[in-house]
Write an enzyme that holds these catalytic residues in place. Structure first.
Site, short mmCIF file in Angstrom:
data_model
loop_
_atom_site.label_atom_id
_atom_site.label_comp_id
_atom_site.label_asym_id
_atom_site.label_seq_id
_atom_site.Cartn_x
_atom_site.Cartn_y
_atom_site.Cartn_z
N GLU A 171 -6.24 6.91 -1.20
CA GLU A 171 -6.24 5.73 -0.33
C GLU A 171 -6.75 4.49 -1.05
O GLU A 171 -6.14 3.43 -0.99
CB GLU A 171 -7.08 6.00 0.93
CG GLU A 171 -6.36 6.78 1.99
CD GLU A 171 -5.01 6.17 2.32
OE1 GLU A 171 -4.92 4.96 2.55
OE2 GLU A 171 -4.02 6.92 2.31
N HIS B 220 0.83 -1.20 0.00
CA HIS B 220 0.00 0.00 0.00
C HIS B 220 0.87 1.26 0.00
O HIS B 220 0.65 2.18 -0.81
CB HIS B 220 -0.92 -0.02 1.22
CG HIS B 220 -1.72 1.22 1.41
ND1 HIS B 220 -3.03 1.33 0.98
CD2 HIS B 220 -1.40 2.42 1.97
CE1 HIS B 220 -3.47 2.55 1.27
NE2 HIS B 220 -2.51 3.23 1.87
N GLU B 221 1.86 1.32 0.88
CA GLU B 221 2.70 2.52 0.97
C GLU B 221 3.53 2.73 -0.29
O GLU B 221 3.67 3.85 -0.78
CB GLU B 221 3.61 2.45 2.21
CG GLU B 221 2.86 2.48 3.55
CD GLU B 221 1.92 3.67 3.67
OE1 GLU B 221 2.24 4.75 3.16
OE2 GLU B 221 0.83 3.51 4.28
N HIS C 202 1.44 4.26 -3.03
CA HIS C 202 1.33 5.72 -2.96
C HIS C 202 2.50 6.37 -3.70
O HIS C 202 2.33 7.34 -4.43
CB HIS C 202 1.38 6.21 -1.51
CG HIS C 202 0.08 6.17 -0.77
ND1 HIS C 202 -1.09 6.74 -1.26
CD2 HIS C 202 -0.25 5.67 0.46
CE1 HIS C 202 -2.07 6.57 -0.37
NE2 HIS C 202 -1.59 5.92 0.68
ZN LIG Z 1 -2.39 5.24 2.45
#
Ligand SMILES: [Zn+2]
Length: 269
Positions: A201, A138-139, A142
């Site tokens: 997100e 997830h990070e 981004h």
């Molecule tokens: Zn996030």
């Protein structure tokens, strides 16, 4: 006449903005991209170095091995996805790094250019290697989807107006730096990314799910992780990661919707 002039200006500004768009891999969403990648990376590398100097980087061999192991597998997955799509250029100046910081903070982040920090405080919640892959996927998503750059571009439009952008960047390096601090946090919060939008997100969840699957982790673990995350906040003050990443029903439902797509990339090791 005034009106015409105004229209011409707007058309020129719009043309500029359209030209300054890029496309997010996997989701195909168009995003505003006004900050040259080289500027993003040089700010990121410098601030990452400063962060490591002023925080306690752990020497616990087991934790370091765990985080680097998962990180490198996600990195390889990202690189192979980008290579398949002919996008490798976007990663060529990355300098991947995975560090563990000794802190109770339940948090993790990845700055532009593949600069990752995982706080020891999140490890009891990630629990397994696959759980950690959810967070790191997830990070890293981004970062490779250039969400920070997009936020800075939006700020730039809002604060400086469309037509002066390239000039502003050229003539005001400190303004660019302030934009960076507005997105990546300041002072005590430095290093802790400010909350991303809902769009960013859910996009990071989507990309992260694909990357973890490609790295050989069962994407279903994402549902388990977010469920654990929502339970761990019960009764107490929400941890840092929860305040910027609400583990609500919508988030989990969206991840479940993307599961069949992610499973197409999943090959169990
Ligand atoms: Zn996030």
């Amino acid at each position: 006449m005034m009106r015409l002039k105004h229209t011409v200006l707007w058309v020129a500004a719009l043309a500029f903005i359209v030209a300054a768009c890029s496309t997010v891999p996997i989701t195909g969403r168009k995003q505003l991209s006004l900050i040259p990648q080289a500027e993003m990376l040089s700010m990121s590398f410098q601030q990452y170095g400063d962060f490591l100097k002023t925080n306690k980087v752990t020497t616990d061999a087991q934790q370091v091995q765990l985080v680097r192991g998962v990180g490198v597998r996600i990195q390889k997955a990202v690189e192979s996805y980008f290579a398949q799509k002919g996008l490798s250029d976007g990663l060529k100046d990355y300098k991947w790094e995975f560090n563990v910081v000794d802190s109770k903070e339940v948090n993790a982040w990845c700055m532009p250019g593949g600069k990752v920090v995982v706080y020891t405080g999140i490890l009891p919640v990630t629990k397994t290697e696959a759980g950690l892959a959810v967070v790191m996927g997830h990070e890293i998503a981004h970062a490779v989807a250039e969400h920070g750059s997009e936020r800075m571009s939006q700020e730039l439009i809002a604060n400086m107006g469309g037509m002066l952008l390239s000039k502003a960047l050229e003539e005001k390096p400190e303004a660019t730096k302030n934009l960076w601090l507005g997105v990546y946090g300041v002072g005590a919060q430095f290093g802790a990314l400010l909350p991303f939008s809902r769009t960013h997100e859910s996009e990071a969840d989507h990309l992260g799910l694909v990357f973890m699957a490609m790295a050989g982790y069962d994407p279903h673990e994402a549902v388990d992780f977010w469920t654990r995350m929502s339970q761990s906040s019960g009764g107490q003050a929400p941890p840092e990661f929860m305040s910027t990443h609400p583990a609500d029903a919508t988030r989990i439902a969206d991840i479940q919707k993307e599961m069949p797509e992610a499973m197409q990339y999943y090959k169990a090791r």
